[in-house]
Motif scaffolding. Structure first.
Motif, PDB file in Angstrom:
ATOM      1  N   VAL A  73       0.862  -1.182   0.000  1.00 46.61           N
ATOM      2  CA  VAL A  73       0.000   0.000   0.000  1.00 46.61           C
ATOM      3  C   VAL A  73       0.899   1.232   0.000  1.00 46.61           C
ATOM      4  O   VAL A  73       1.798   1.345   0.830  1.00 46.61           O
ATOM      5  CB  VAL A  73      -0.909   0.029   1.245  1.00 46.61           C
ATOM      6  CG1 VAL A  73      -1.792   1.275   1.234  1.00 46.61           C
ATOM      7  CG2 VAL A  73      -1.750  -1.234   1.338  1.00 46.61           C
ATOM      8  N   ALA A 101      -3.072  -0.887  -3.433  1.00 50.06           N
ATOM      9  CA  ALA A 101      -4.016   0.030  -2.803  1.00 50.06           C
ATOM     10  C   ALA A 101      -3.265   1.273  -2.348  1.00 50.06           C
ATOM     11  O   ALA A 101      -2.030   1.299  -2.328  1.00 50.06           O
ATOM     12  CB  ALA A 101      -4.714  -0.646  -1.625  1.00 50.06           C
ATOM     13  N   PRO A 131      -8.639   0.660  -4.445  1.00 44.90           N
ATOM     14  CA  PRO A 131      -9.072   0.789  -3.056  1.00 44.90           C
ATOM     15  C   PRO A 131      -8.244   1.816  -2.286  1.00 44.90           C
ATOM     16  O   PRO A 131      -7.015   1.864  -2.411  1.00 44.90           O
ATOM     17  CB  PRO A 131      -8.863  -0.615  -2.485  1.00 44.90           C
ATOM     18  CG  PRO A 131      -8.813  -1.521  -3.665  1.00 44.90           C
ATOM     19  CD  PRO A 131      -8.194  -0.709  -4.762  1.00 44.90           C
ATOM     20  N   LEU A 245      -9.144  -6.132  -4.802  1.00 45.40           N
ATOM     21  CA  LEU A 245      -7.863  -5.772  -5.397  1.00 45.40           C
ATOM     22  C   LEU A 245      -7.793  -6.168  -6.870  1.00 45.40           C
ATOM     23  O   LEU A 245      -7.224  -5.441  -7.689  1.00 45.40           O
ATOM     24  CB  LEU A 245      -6.715  -6.428  -4.621  1.00 45.40           C
ATOM     25  CG  LEU A 245      -6.589  -6.036  -3.139  1.00 45.40           C
ATOM     26  CD1 LEU A 245      -5.416  -6.745  -2.503  1.00 45.40           C
ATOM     27  CD2 LEU A 245      -6.476  -4.530  -2.979  1.00 45.40           C
TER      28      LEU A 245
END
Length: 250
Positions: A73, A101, A131, A245
């Motif tokens: 992330v 993400a 996301p 995802l």
């Protein structure tokens, strides 16, 4: 109950200025102990050291992970100060580095989380269905409500938060924003998970550990011993996050 695929939606690695945190090796060891297959990983040092350094750390962690079990992330910043590349370049770099993400730390990085500051990057994230993790709003329900009113179409994951009950804050978000998912670390409400799944659907809920704050067994125990069906448990444990995802268009 058959073996269940668990994909942790809330884990962090690295250390803050007080050397609090955990290494990637420690995360994987905890995952091994509890039977967690994969984890979505943020940087612990992003708040104190900045987004750029935190992203570099996560990139190194993911590139060094020869197990393929960790998914990265990256943290984003407002576009006005030229800290980040343009969205097309940024998302291309995410794809190249196995980053799936994004997150942000507006209160640590001292800006107001709104369309004026984040409209460019979050507008692009909405188009791509990337996301966005909203962990920065944990316990800040007023700020989270204002943010979601500005980005109602955002594909996002927010934390259920505190063990003493957050349903009056969680449920309006699930009711009004269909692209929202709630991650359940710290949501220790008797039969609370089953009730949320009954009202809003098991596909809206995600297993998360909040490692290293908690170990992986806390939420796992509650989920496995809920009154949900095996199919619903499997969705919450890992399949929902995996599908979320995969739906991103990087």
């Amino acid at each position: 109950m058959e073996d269940i695929f668990f994909f942790d939606a809330n884990a962090r690695v690295g250390f803050d200025n007080h050397r609090r945190g955990a290494s990637a090796a420690e995360l994987l060891a905890d995952m091994d102990y509890y039977g967690i297959e994969k984890a979505l990983v943020r940087s612990r040092c992003t708040g104190c050291s900045g987004a750029v350094i935190g992203n570099e750390q996560i990139t190194k962690v993911i590139s060094a992970d020869n197990t393929g079990r960790l998914t990265g992330v990256w943290c984003v910043l407002p576009s006005q100060c030229d800290d980040m590349p343009e969205p097309d370049d940024f998302f291309a770099a995410m794809k190249k580095n196995n980053i799936s993400a994004i997150t942000f730390e507006p209160f640590e990085h001292r800006y107001v989380p709104c369309r004026l500051t984040m409209g460019k990057i979050f507008g692009a994230a909405i188009e791509r269905k990337v996301p966005v993790l909203l962990n920065a709003f944990e316990g800040k329900w007023d700020e989270l409500y204002r943010f979601m009113a500005e980005f109602p179409e955002l594909t996002c994951i927010f934390s259920a938060g505190h063990k003493w009950g957050t349903d009056r804050n969680v449920r309006p978000l699930l009711e009004n924003y269909p692209n929202c998912r709630v991650e359940l670390a710290g949501y220790w409400i008797p039969e609370g998970i089953a009730d949320l799944a009954k009202i809003y659907g098991a596909d809206r809920l995600l297993y998360g550990s909040s490692f290293p704050k908690y170990n992986h067994g806390n939420g796992m125990f509650q989920l496995k011993h809920s009154t949900l069906s095996d199919q619903e448990i499997a969705l919450i444990a890992g399949k929902n996050l995996e599908n979320l995802l995969k739906g991103a268009e990087l």
